[in-house]
Motif scaffolding. Sequence first.
Motif, PDB file in Angstrom:
ATOM      1  N   TYR A   1      -0.972  -9.667  11.651  1.00 25.52           N
ATOM      2  CA  TYR A   1      -2.353 -10.042  10.897  1.00 25.52           C
ATOM      3  C   TYR A   1      -2.904 -11.006  11.528  1.00 25.52           C
ATOM      4  O   TYR A   1      -4.786 -10.401  11.885  1.00 25.52           O
ATOM      5  CB  TYR A   1      -1.483 -10.469   9.224  1.00 25.52           C
TER       6      TYR A   1
ATOM      7  N   GLU B   1       0.550  -1.051  -0.157  1.00 27.06           N
ATOM      8  CA  GLU B   1      -0.294  -0.040  -0.077  1.00 27.06           C
ATOM      9  C   GLU B   1       0.813   1.385   0.177  1.00 27.06           C
ATOM     10  O   GLU B   1       1.457   1.370   0.601  1.00 27.06           O
ATOM     11  CB  GLU B   1      -1.052  -0.300   1.528  1.00 27.06           C
TER      12      GLU B   1
ATOM     13  N   THR C   1      -6.648  -3.515   8.987  1.00 35.62           N
ATOM     14  CA  THR C   1      -6.810  -4.058   7.681  1.00 35.62           C
ATOM     15  C   THR C   1      -6.950  -5.379   7.261  1.00 35.62           C
ATOM     16  O   THR C   1      -8.768  -5.867   6.347  1.00 35.62           O
ATOM     17  CB  THR C   1      -5.644  -3.999   7.078  1.00 35.62           C
TER      18      THR C   1
ATOM     19  N   GLU D   1      -2.458  -2.964  10.363  1.00 35.08           N
ATOM     20  CA  GLU D   1      -2.232  -4.810   9.835  1.00 35.08           C
ATOM     21  C   GLU D   1      -4.035  -5.378  10.496  1.00 35.08           C
ATOM     22  O   GLU D   1      -4.606  -5.790   9.325  1.00 35.08           O
ATOM     23  CB  GLU D   1      -1.502  -5.715   9.905  1.00 35.08           C
TER      24      GLU D   1
ATOM     25  N   HIS E   1      -7.691  -5.970   0.562  1.00 32.78           N
ATOM     26  CA  HIS E   1      -6.401  -5.928   1.654  1.00 32.78           C
ATOM     27  C   HIS E   1      -6.017  -4.599   1.424  1.00 32.78           C
ATOM     28  O   HIS E   1      -6.017  -3.576   2.200  1.00 32.78           O
ATOM     29  CB  HIS E   1      -5.524  -7.419   2.026  1.00 32.78           C
TER      30      HIS E   1
ATOM     31  N   HIS F   1      -6.302  -0.224   3.932  1.00 33.92           N
ATOM     32  CA  HIS F   1      -5.209   0.208   3.831  1.00 33.92           C
ATOM     33  C   HIS F   1      -5.287   1.632   3.753  1.00 33.92           C
ATOM     34  O   HIS F   1      -5.125   2.440   4.333  1.00 33.92           O
ATOM     35  CB  HIS F   1      -3.573  -0.219   3.761  1.00 33.92           C
TER      36      HIS F   1
HETATM   37 ZN    ZN Z   1      -1.216  -5.318   5.560  1.00 33.91          ZN
END
Ligand code: ZN
Length: 485
Positions: free
Chosen positions: A415, A306, A356, A353, A330, A334
């Motif tokens: 994540y 991103e 996101t 993260e 995803h 971001h």
């Molecule tokens: Zn990411």
Amino acid sequence: MAVVLILSFFIKDFSRKAPMRTAEKFVKTCPRYKIDVVFYPETKRITALQEVTIVNDKTDSFQELYFHLYPNAFKTSDTVPFPREEMNRAYPEGFAPGYINIKEVLVKSERADYEIEDTILKVSLKRPFKPKEKLTLTFEYDVQIPPSCGRFGHGKNTFNIANWYPILAVYDEKGWHTEPYYSVGDPFYSEVGLYQVNIKAPKQYTIAASGSLKEKVEQGDVVTWSFTTGLVRDFAWIASANFETVEANVENTKVTSYYMKGKGEYGQKALEFAKKAISCFNEYFGDYPYDDYSVVAADFYIGGMEYPNLVMIGDEFYGPGDFLEYVVVHETAHQWWYGLVGNNQIEEAWLDEALTEYSTLLYYEHYYGKRAGRSVYEKVILNPYRLYEISMTPGPTLRHLSDFKDWTDYSAAVYNRGAIMLKDLESRVGRGKLHEALKLYFKDNLYKNATGEDFIKALNHVTGVDWTDYIHNWLTATEALDTAA
Ligand SMILES: [Zn+2]
């Protein structure tokens, strides 16, 4: 003149969408970058002349200023920000160095002293830079683009030009942030700025970039592409002689999908996924305030990445399979978490993260129903984490980037575990309340750098319950995970 242009573009842009007062405050004090670039694809080089005007909006005076020179991480095979075992994928044609060569630094048009240590440039000032003062620095440099298929480099189809210019380091209550380019995570932390970037390139090249294209001027074999941005925390661009594009409007934003010739079916799909994602996140979190958003296929072996107004998506995903949608959604999420609401991704990577990943699941639920959302959650987040737990002892989610062993460790803790925490939280506070908290977190932190405490503040405010211990326990615990979600 350039500044006036940017301002008028900017105010028009924001008057209809974002809280005006927030934008105005940043427009007055944020750094302004004006970069004139000449791109030489044959020799894989860039030459640039960059002006940065900085307003000292702090209460401290400065005797020196710090800038990141991220390309210098690519100088030797020992310092490149890729894991050892991935070097063949990162450099499919073999290693060659990339770097930025600073030729001159001027402060208020006078030659300045400077020192370079790896990826940090320290500019010494002859006089203290006092609060409320304004200063213009000029950098002359060239950049060697390495043959690496990461954020910065080139492959057979694209030049990925990200983290490529001297960007002002963040100065906050902890002082200057001069962290190196870590190989795990996204090791970036920056403030919003306004950019005007002119790129001269051979005319067979198409350029996708942060901001909006204001002008394209052709002179013989060369085209000058002029981009200006709203308030963004970085400027990235991708060049290719093989791009084709499709575009469409979604609410107030024009979305452009750049893909390789012959992959039109998937270029169109990427466009649809991005449109749906923007529409969904506009509704759940708050409006995307920019005129343009680009989804760009790139020689990029790490999935997606991103940048403001632009995401790079590995070209390998432009084919059959479910990954293209997941990666596009995803990276689009971001735009809200990292882009519009920034954070220190070195110290609190989970904050962008985990939000996101949670937002990506929200997209699947929104468009395909709860069951489909649940299935994606299990497949992408929960089951991989369970599997990781069986074979390894997970570390805490909240860690400095230098404390992660590798990408697997990072991915599981940041994540997966981060998103599991948010799903668990959702089951406790209720979906509606959590989304209300995300809306408030977005509104209160638009264009700023937020912290985990800001997220907790919004959550506490909306629910009337103190979630501080709950979040801290989740982020710092190392024992096996127990979740109802
Ligand atoms: Zn990411």
